[in-house]
Design a protein around this motif. Structure first.
Motif, PDB file in Angstrom:
ATOM      1  N   THR A   1       0.809  -1.228   0.000  1.00  0.00           N
ATOM      2  CA  THR A   1       0.000   0.000   0.000  1.00  0.00           C
ATOM      3  C   THR A   1       0.836   1.269   0.000  1.00  0.00           C
ATOM      4  OG1 THR A   1      -0.152  -0.088   2.428  1.00  0.00           O
ATOM      5  CG2 THR A   1      -1.945  -1.123   1.162  1.00  0.00           C
ATOM      6  N   ALA A   2       2.101   1.162   0.447  1.00  0.00           N
ATOM      7  CA  ALA A   2       2.963   2.355   0.472  1.00  0.00           C
ATOM      8  C   ALA A   2       4.419   1.939   0.542  1.00  0.00           C
ATOM      9  CB  ALA A   2       2.608   3.264   1.643  1.00  0.00           C
TER      10      ALA A   2
ATOM     11  N   HIS B   1      -0.564   2.896  -5.661  1.00  0.00           N
ATOM     12  CA  HIS B   1      -1.860   2.587  -6.252  1.00  0.00           C
ATOM     13  C   HIS B   1      -1.805   1.342  -7.136  1.00  0.00           C
ATOM     14  CE1 HIS B   1      -1.947   6.973  -5.435  1.00  0.00           C
ATOM     15  NE2 HIS B   1      -3.196   6.732  -5.085  1.00  0.00           N
TER      16      HIS B   1
ATOM     17  N   GLU C   1      -3.321  -4.125   8.335  1.00  0.00           N
ATOM     18  CA  GLU C   1      -2.258  -3.237   7.846  1.00  0.00           C
ATOM     19  C   GLU C   1      -0.988  -3.506   8.628  1.00  0.00           C
ATOM     20  OE1 GLU C   1      -0.840  -0.182   5.300  1.00  0.00           O
ATOM     21  OE2 GLU C   1      -2.972  -0.692   5.439  1.00  0.00           O
TER      22      GLU C   1
ATOM     23  N   SER D   1       4.651  -0.466   3.612  1.00  0.00           N
ATOM     24  CA  SER D   1       3.363  -0.724   4.254  1.00  0.00           C
ATOM     25  C   SER D   1       2.603  -1.703   3.376  1.00  0.00           C
ATOM     26  CB  SER D   1       2.561   0.570   4.418  1.00  0.00           C
ATOM     27  OG  SER D   1       3.246   1.475   5.270  1.00  0.00           O
TER      28      SER D   1
ATOM     29  N   LYS E   1       5.104   6.838   0.666  1.00  0.00           N
ATOM     30  CA  LYS E   1       4.398   7.265  -0.544  1.00  0.00           C
ATOM     31  C   LYS E   1       3.368   6.202  -0.927  1.00  0.00           C
ATOM     32  CE  LYS E   1       8.428   9.812  -2.215  1.00  0.00           C
ATOM     33  NZ  LYS E   1       9.479   9.916  -3.266  1.00  0.00           N
ATOM     34  N   LYS E   2       2.143   6.638  -1.178  1.00  0.00           N
ATOM     35  CA  LYS E   2       1.057   5.709  -1.460  1.00  0.00           C
ATOM     36  C   LYS E   2       1.312   4.965  -2.768  1.00  0.00           C
ATOM     37  CE  LYS E   2      -3.975   5.385  -1.356  1.00  0.00           C
ATOM     38  NZ  LYS E   2      -3.902   4.341  -0.313  1.00  0.00           N
TER      39      LYS E   2
END
Length: 449
Positions: free
Chosen positions: A247-248, A255, A280, A273, A252-253
């Motif tokens: 997820t990161a 996508h 999570e 992450s 930074k996310k």
């Protein structure tokens, strides 16, 4: 491994050539032309047996083969002796009626086309797995220095899902690619889904001068969920497992998978992450492990199995697939005259051999059945290509021979040996020039890759 791929590719190309020559053999026998020898492979004869007046050979170098007809050298002998006609005897190729020679010449390419149809038939009747990404897109402009791709100019956005093109339903990214492949510089009607709403857009793919295909400037949206990890994967050593969804990275996310590539290519990895079993999780990366050289990740893709077809349905599918391949190949030939980069677009025997073996081995990674499917599907495409190329009206090729025999039939005059010899020499020079050009392209391709 590379040597094995090349050997596998040579085996595949040999099948294509032997099928072609078998077409000539069958037609010659039906036309009363004596076939002196039919060989699988070239060079020193390892094994031979005579059956019904024809010597069948297995030769040392297993690259293709040949069909030697009686009287093939009569034209050269007539030219050397400055004769005005070609002397023939019963069973000679040049002694047969002109329409029989056309039949023999066209039967090689037609056998390639029939063989391709048979491959498509058996693939359809058995059924097969399709591995794909959905038709959701990511704009290439977000990951390259260019910002004016056709996708950007038409108003497409990352995250859009293409659901129809010119009225045809699109579910998979490969269907999207195939739809635009043969339509460069042509306006197409796209129906897209964005934020739950459908929209209509007019999209005009551009010609990719390296491949000769239509291009939009898009990538597939690949969900960042780990399907498999290689045994020596750097991510496996960090503790990631199959099924984890990233997820990161470095805060930074993420996508989609391209976000991961962008982060890893621009900075050292500090943290990850991810979601595991619905929870999570956060992983801090030590400085010693921050350089990722081998991610070794296969991200999640979708799988569907085609239903094994009934005989009639599979026959229809095979003809549709064959016609589609012929049509797209002919349209692809027209791209050669639109300013494409021939060095990039034209492949020679070396690259085709390697590609045949490489595709087969890529399929074998999914299982023996998938490997054979990939192998024979590519063999079918090469058969169609050989069908088209051999019918081009170039001297030496079957198409050039057919043209010359048709002229003989229309004028009702036997060919002059000198004219025929010069005609053949022009074709020989043209074909050898093309082979040299394509081979040099292959050498450059392998040196760059």
């Amino acid at each position: 491994m590379t040597i094995i791929k090349i050997l596998f590719g040579l085996f595949g190309l040999s099948i294509v050539v032997v099928v072609h020559e078998a077409g000539h053999l069958i037609a010659a026998r039906l036309s009363g032309i004596k076939v002196e020898a039919f060989s699988i492979g070239w060079g020193k004869v390892l094994f031979s047996r005579v059956w019904k007046g024809t010597e069948y050979r297995l030769s040392l170098f297993p690259l293709g083969g040949y069909c030697k007809m009686q009287g093939e050298q009569a034209m050269i002998q007539a030219w050397e002796s400055k004769a005005k006609t070609i002397e023939t005897s019963e069973g000679d190729m040049y002694g047969a009626l002109w329409w029989k020679r056309i039949f023999v010449s066209i039967s090689g390419p037609l056998m390639n086309l029939l063989f391709a149809s048979l491959i498509f038939f058996f693939i359809s009747i058995i059924g097969y797995n399709i591995y794909y990404y959905p038709s959701r897109i990511v704009l290439a402009s977000e990951y390259t220095d260019r910002s004016d791709y056709p996708a950007d100019r038409s108003g497409l956005m990352s995250g859009d899902r293409i659901i129809r093109i010119d009225g045809s339903q699109i579910d998979r990214f490969d269907e999207l690619q195939n739809a635009i492949l043969m339509h460069p510089d042509e306006e197409m009607q796209f129906t897209i889904e964005r934020n739950g709403q459908t929209q209509q857009l007019v999209v005009k793919p551009e010609l990719n001068k390296e491949t000769g295909a239509g291009s939009l400037g898009i990538f597939p949206w690949i969900e960042p969920s780990i399907k498999t990890l290689e045994p020596d994967s750097d991510f496996m050593s960090l503790g990631l497992l199959q099924g984890d969804r990233i997820t990161a990275m470095n805060g930074k996310k993420v996508h989609h998978a391209l976000d991961i590539n962008r982060i890893l290519s621009s900075e050292e990895l500090q943290s990850i992450s991810f979601i595991r079993d619905g929870f999570e999780k956060f992983l801090s990366v030590d400085e010693a492990d921050s350089s990722i050289e081998n991610p070794g990740i296969q991200f999640e893709y979708l799988t569907m199995r085609t239903n094994p077809g009934q005989v009639v349905r599979s026959i229809i599918n095979s003809f549709q697939e064959t016609w589609s391949t012929v049509y797209n190949s002919l349209k692809g030939l027209t791209m050669l005259f639109k300013g494409i980069d021939l060095q990039s677009a034209v492949s020679g025997p070396l690259r085709i051999t390697y590609m045949t073996g490489d595709l087969a081995f890529s399929g074998f990674s999914q299982g023996i059945g998938e490997g054979l499917l990939s192998f024979f599907r590519f063999i079918a495409l090469i058969n169609v290509a050989l069908f088209i190329m051999n019918l081009l009206p170039i001297p030496v090729l079957d198409g050039g021979q057919i043209l010359f025999f048709m002229i003989e039939g229309l004028t009702q005059k036997k060919p002059n040996p000198t004219v025929l010899y010069r005609y053949q020499m022009i074709g020989t020079v043209m074909v050898f020039a093309l082979i040299i050009f394509a081979t040099m392209n292959d050498i450059l391709f392998f040196s760059r890759n």
